[in-house]
Design an enzyme around this catalytic site. Structure first.
Site, mmCIF file in Angstrom:
data_model
loop_
_atom_site.group_PDB
_atom_site.id
_atom_site.type_symbol
_atom_site.label_atom_id
_atom_site.label_comp_id
_atom_site.label_asym_id
_atom_site.label_seq_id
_atom_site.Cartn_x
_atom_site.Cartn_y
_atom_site.Cartn_z
ATOM 1 N N LEU A 174 0.804 -1.154 -0.008
ATOM 2 C CA LEU A 174 -0.070 0.027 0.108
ATOM 3 C C LEU A 174 0.780 1.213 0.080
ATOM 4 C CD1 LEU A 174 -2.999 -0.865 2.429
ATOM 5 C CD2 LEU A 174 -2.729 -1.273 -0.244
ATOM 6 N N ILE A 180 7.328 -6.484 -0.406
ATOM 7 C CA ILE A 180 8.111 -7.799 -1.264
ATOM 8 C C ILE A 180 9.533 -7.896 -0.905
ATOM 9 C CG2 ILE A 180 6.294 -7.908 -2.892
ATOM 10 C CD1 ILE A 180 8.530 -6.625 -4.557
ATOM 11 N N THR A 217 7.640 -5.104 -18.695
ATOM 12 C CA THR A 217 7.338 -3.840 -19.444
ATOM 13 C C THR A 217 8.055 -3.942 -20.838
ATOM 14 O OG1 THR A 217 7.125 -1.465 -19.687
ATOM 15 C CG2 THR A 217 8.937 -2.458 -18.206
ATOM 16 N N ASP A 218 7.454 -3.322 -21.887
ATOM 17 C CA ASP A 218 8.164 -3.309 -23.063
ATOM 18 C C ASP A 218 9.147 -2.115 -23.144
ATOM 19 O OD1 ASP A 218 6.460 -0.775 -23.013
ATOM 20 O OD2 ASP A 218 5.706 -0.979 -25.140
ATOM 21 N N GLU A 219 9.189 -1.358 -21.828
ATOM 22 C CA GLU A 219 10.292 -0.216 -21.745
ATOM 23 C C GLU A 219 11.599 -0.805 -21.684
ATOM 24 O OE1 GLU A 219 7.545 3.050 -19.577
ATOM 25 O OE2 GLU A 219 9.668 3.143 -19.475
ATOM 26 N N TYR A 275 13.275 3.792 -13.998
ATOM 27 C CA TYR A 275 12.484 2.598 -13.892
ATOM 28 C C TYR A 275 12.474 1.324 -14.637
ATOM 29 C CZ TYR A 275 7.914 0.478 -15.109
ATOM 30 O OH TYR A 275 6.879 -0.453 -15.597
ATOM 31 N N ALA A 321 15.402 0.523 -16.110
ATOM 32 C CA ALA A 321 16.574 -0.263 -15.936
ATOM 33 C C ALA A 321 16.256 -1.373 -14.756
ATOM 34 C CB ALA A 321 17.549 0.774 -15.468
ATOM 35 N N LYS A 369 13.386 -2.594 -14.011
ATOM 36 C CA LYS A 369 12.356 -3.662 -14.559
ATOM 37 C C LYS A 369 13.258 -4.686 -15.444
ATOM 38 C CE LYS A 369 8.315 -4.236 -14.033
ATOM 39 N NZ LYS A 369 7.846 -5.009 -13.151
ATOM 40 N N TYR A 404 4.085 16.406 -23.030
ATOM 41 C CA TYR A 404 5.936 16.663 -22.836
ATOM 42 C C TYR A 404 6.497 16.826 -24.355
ATOM 43 C CZ TYR A 404 5.621 14.303 -18.240
ATOM 44 O OH TYR A 404 5.162 14.249 -16.688
HETATM 45 P P1 NAD Z 1 0.776 0.495 -9.789
HETATM 46 O O1 NAD Z 1 1.739 1.574 -9.701
HETATM 47 O O2 NAD Z 1 -0.736 1.004 -10.263
HETATM 48 O O3 NAD Z 1 0.787 -0.245 -8.526
HETATM 49 C C1 NAD Z 1 1.776 -0.933 -7.898
HETATM 50 C C2 NAD Z 1 1.199 -1.705 -6.757
HETATM 51 O O4 NAD Z 1 2.437 -2.217 -6.115
HETATM 52 C C3 NAD Z 1 0.696 -0.920 -5.644
HETATM 53 O O5 NAD Z 1 -0.520 -1.451 -4.991
HETATM 54 C C4 NAD Z 1 1.596 -0.740 -4.526
HETATM 55 O O6 NAD Z 1 1.308 -0.561 -3.349
HETATM 56 C C5 NAD Z 1 2.213 -1.800 -4.713
HETATM 57 N N1 NAD Z 1 3.857 -1.941 -4.263
HETATM 58 C C6 NAD Z 1 4.594 -1.137 -4.514
HETATM 59 N N2 NAD Z 1 5.938 -1.483 -4.080
HETATM 60 C C7 NAD Z 1 5.696 -2.528 -3.299
HETATM 61 C C8 NAD Z 1 6.398 -3.285 -2.288
HETATM 62 N N3 NAD Z 1 7.473 -3.014 -2.199
HETATM 63 N N4 NAD Z 1 5.770 -4.380 -1.782
HETATM 64 C C9 NAD Z 1 4.798 -4.878 -1.976
HETATM 65 N N5 NAD Z 1 3.726 -3.887 -2.482
HETATM 66 C C10 NAD Z 1 4.339 -3.148 -3.538
HETATM 67 O O7 NAD Z 1 1.372 -0.214 -10.834
HETATM 68 P P2 NAD Z 1 0.799 -0.974 -12.362
HETATM 69 O O8 NAD Z 1 0.664 0.235 -13.302
HETATM 70 O O9 NAD Z 1 -0.679 -1.656 -11.739
HETATM 71 O O10 NAD Z 1 1.798 -1.924 -12.715
HETATM 72 C C11 NAD Z 1 1.757 -3.173 -12.212
HETATM 73 C C12 NAD Z 1 2.917 -4.084 -12.804
HETATM 74 O O11 NAD Z 1 2.861 -4.080 -14.425
HETATM 75 C C13 NAD Z 1 4.167 -3.308 -12.669
HETATM 76 O O12 NAD Z 1 5.061 -4.405 -12.333
HETATM 77 C C14 NAD Z 1 4.875 -2.544 -13.771
HETATM 78 O O13 NAD Z 1 5.956 -2.296 -14.007
HETATM 79 C C15 NAD Z 1 4.016 -3.370 -14.889
HETATM 80 N N6 NAD Z 1 3.606 -2.663 -15.980
HETATM 81 C C16 NAD Z 1 2.718 -1.572 -16.113
HETATM 82 C C17 NAD Z 1 2.480 -0.839 -17.178
HETATM 83 C C18 NAD Z 1 1.132 0.038 -16.907
HETATM 84 O O14 NAD Z 1 1.134 0.774 -18.197
HETATM 85 N N7 NAD Z 1 0.668 0.558 -15.961
HETATM 86 C C19 NAD Z 1 2.793 -1.337 -18.435
HETATM 87 C C20 NAD Z 1 3.449 -2.482 -18.450
HETATM 88 C C21 NAD Z 1 4.076 -3.229 -17.541
HETATM 89 O O1 DAU Z 2 5.268 0.901 -21.828
HETATM 90 C C1 DAU Z 2 4.816 0.664 -20.431
HETATM 91 C C2 DAU Z 2 4.959 1.172 -19.290
HETATM 92 O O2 DAU Z 2 4.038 2.531 -19.666
HETATM 93 C C3 DAU Z 2 4.993 0.992 -18.022
HETATM 94 O O3 DAU Z 2 6.165 0.036 -17.891
HETATM 95 C C4 DAU Z 2 5.123 2.082 -17.066
HETATM 96 O O4 DAU Z 2 4.824 1.697 -15.724
HETATM 97 C C5 DAU Z 2 3.834 3.037 -17.221
HETATM 98 O O5 DAU Z 2 4.066 4.085 -16.288
HETATM 99 C C6 DAU Z 2 4.196 3.539 -18.632
HETATM 100 O O6 DAU Z 2 5.211 4.319 -19.036
HETATM 101 P P1 DAU Z 2 5.203 5.676 -19.882
HETATM 102 O O7 DAU Z 2 6.260 6.505 -19.319
HETATM 103 O O8 DAU Z 2 4.943 5.250 -21.403
HETATM 104 O O9 DAU Z 2 3.705 6.131 -19.403
HETATM 105 P P2 DAU Z 2 3.060 7.889 -18.860
HETATM 106 O O10 DAU Z 2 1.707 7.531 -18.882
HETATM 107 O O11 DAU Z 2 3.696 8.318 -18.002
HETATM 108 O O12 DAU Z 2 3.616 8.527 -20.491
HETATM 109 C C7 DAU Z 2 2.986 7.939 -21.600
HETATM 110 C C8 DAU Z 2 3.234 9.158 -22.700
HETATM 111 O O13 DAU Z 2 2.750 10.215 -22.389
HETATM 112 C C9 DAU Z 2 4.740 9.298 -22.561
HETATM 113 O O14 DAU Z 2 5.286 9.578 -23.853
HETATM 114 C C10 DAU Z 2 4.928 10.606 -21.906
HETATM 115 C C11 DAU Z 2 3.738 11.385 -22.124
HETATM 116 N N1 DAU Z 2 3.285 12.258 -20.970
HETATM 117 C C12 DAU Z 2 2.912 11.660 -19.712
HETATM 118 C C13 DAU Z 2 2.599 12.618 -18.804
HETATM 119 C C14 DAU Z 2 2.546 11.775 -17.335
HETATM 120 C C15 DAU Z 2 2.820 13.601 -21.374
HETATM 121 O O15 DAU Z 2 3.075 13.950 -22.357
HETATM 122 N N2 DAU Z 2 2.546 14.300 -20.305
HETATM 123 C C16 DAU Z 2 2.168 13.867 -18.909
HETATM 124 O O16 DAU Z 2 2.022 14.761 -18.011
#
Ligand code: NAD
Ligand code: DAU
Length: 337
Positions: free
Chosen positions: A35, A60, A123-125, A150, A152, A154, A207
């Site tokens: 949380l 974790i 992630t694809d990143e 981030y 790096a 992952k 951005y």
């Molecule tokens: P999020 O940031 O919404 O949620 C992360 C969750 O992990 C939260 O509930 C947080 O409390 C919990 N958490 C963080 N640190 C913790 C710790 N040390 N121990 C236990 N719990 C912990 O994340 P999300 O967007 O749901 O992403 C979930 C997974 O998917 C991540 O591994 C992320 O890298 C991956 N991912 C996300 C996206 C995206 O677009 N959101 C895309 C590709 C991959």
């Molecule tokens: O590709 C998967 C990844 O996608 C996940 O692994 C990450 O956890 C998740 O956060 C996400 O990363 P991005 O950096 O791609 O997502 P974000 O939503 O931060 O940004 C999406 C795009 O929008 C990116 O090109 C940056 C841009 N952006 C983002 C924000 C927050 C803006 O232009 N303005 C903004 O305020």
């Protein structure tokens, strides 16, 4: 079957738990989550009294607690991570602790508990950035080239997961997915930030030149992909999951949102670029399509409309989330935009 899910109070994790309980009501689920600011048990209110669901608050990286909490689990689905790129630029150390050290603790605990599967969400990143003018797509064979703290961390976690498979024969699978969107997404990320700012009558920060491209994947399609990998995926394999059939720069995404919400393009505010901003992500998801039969169920436009409707219908959820700690972060990142 008993699932041990980490990060289940976050965006994708909570969608996954709701998906799993709906589709497999006889399975039991432990949700292990620290949380952090991103974890929100409100997402799981509808199932909190379900006897098949247990929540454990923990980190974790806390080996003893992870090992004991995981006892009896058949499958681990590891979502927990620090996930926001901009926060990783402000302060990488939490990312190293949770994403690298935390994943290693999880892997050890999975070995000790003899789990049948350790599924790692990545992630694809990790593959870096694609130039705009090329047709290159990320595939399971792409070299790793992470460019933000981030990604790096992952990438580090993916390497550890594969190392535990090779060295200790831990039965693992990995999915590397693209940018998710949908209900319960924390409004620090681009799509929910844009929708909620527009609902509040605020500007939407874009951005740089806005010509950055992401491969948008709806969270429900993502949950189905994980389900298929758990049920039919091959041990030790990686599957890439993406959602788009055509490329869409951020500026076009925001214009679509503005149009659906009947707002004005004067809400767009170009702001300073993110340092090291990855130009394009584009995922070739033919492996999971051909081998497991997965594909997105709806188009980006339809999912986007549904997502906007969810934020319109759930104002209280995101208004609560946007208060407090998040407001401080927002002011730091956007300078009171
Ligand atoms: P999020 O940031 O919404 O949620 C992360 C969750 O992990 C939260 O509930 C947080 O409390 C919990 N958490 C963080 N640190 C913790 C710790 N040390 N121990 C236990 N719990 C912990 O994340 P999300 O967007 O749901 O992403 C979930 C997974 O998917 C991540 O591994 C992320 O890298 C991956 N991912 C996300 C996206 C995206 O677009 N959101 C895309 C590709 C991959
Ligand atoms: O590709 C998967 C990844 O996608 C996940 O692994 C990450 O956890 C998740 O956060 C996400 O990363 P991005 O950096 O791609 O997502 P974000 O939503 O931060 O940004 C999406 C795009 O929008 C990116 O090109 C940056 C841009 N952006 C983002 C924000 C927050 C803006 O232009 N303005 C903004 O305020």
């Amino acid at each position: 079957m008993k699932l041990f899910v980490t990060g289940g109070a976050g965006f994708i994790g909570s969608n996954f738990i709701l998906y799993w309980i709906k589709n497999y009501p006889n399975d039991s689920i432990i949700n292990f989550d620290k949380l952090t600011y991103a974890g929100n048990l409100e997402n799981l209110k509808s199932i909190e009294k379900n006897p098949k669901y247990i929540f454990i608050r923990g980190d974790i990286a806390d080996s003893n607690l992870v090992v004991s909490s995981m006892a009896g689990a058949d499958i681990v689905v590891h979502f927990a991570a620090e996930t926001h790129v901009d926060r990783s630029i402000m302060g990488p150390s939490e990312f190293v602790k949770t994403n690298v050290l935390g994943t290693q603790v999880m892997l050890d605990a999975a070995l000790r508990n003899n789990v049948k599967r350790f599924h790692h969400i990545s992630t694809d990143e990790v593959f870096g950035s694609i130039e705009l003018e090329t047709n290159i797509k990320f595939s399971e064979k792409s070299p790793y080239n992470p460019r933000s703290p981030y990604s790096a961390t992952k990438a580090g976690s993916d390497h550890l997961v594969r190392a535990y498979s090779e060295t200790y024969e831990l039965p693992i699978t990995i999915t590397n997915c693209s940018n998710n969107f949908g209900p319960y997404m924390f409004p620090e990320k681009f799509i929910p930030l844009a929708i909620t700012n527009l609902l509040e009558g605020k500007k939407v920060p874009i951005y740089g030149d806005g010509l950055y491209v992401r491969d948008w994947l709806h969270v429900e399609d993502h949950c189905r992909a994980i389900d298929m990998v758990l049920k039919k995926g091959k041990i030790a394999e990686t599957y890439l999951v993406g959602g788009m059939t055509q490329l869409l720069p951020n500026i076009e995404v925001i214009k679509k949102i503005i149009k659906i919400m009947d707002k004005d393009e004067s809400s767009i505010e170009f702001v300073k670029d993110r340092p090291g901003h990855d130009r394009k992500y584009d995922v070739n998801w033919s492996k999971i399509k051909n081998e497991l039969g997965w594909e997105p169920q709806l188009s980006f436009d339809i999912w986007l409309e549904k997502t906007i409707k969810w934020y319109v219908d759930n104002k209280e959820w995101w208004q609560r989330v946007k208060k407090g700690e998040y407001q401080k972060y927002y002011d730091m990142q956007y300078g009171f935009l």
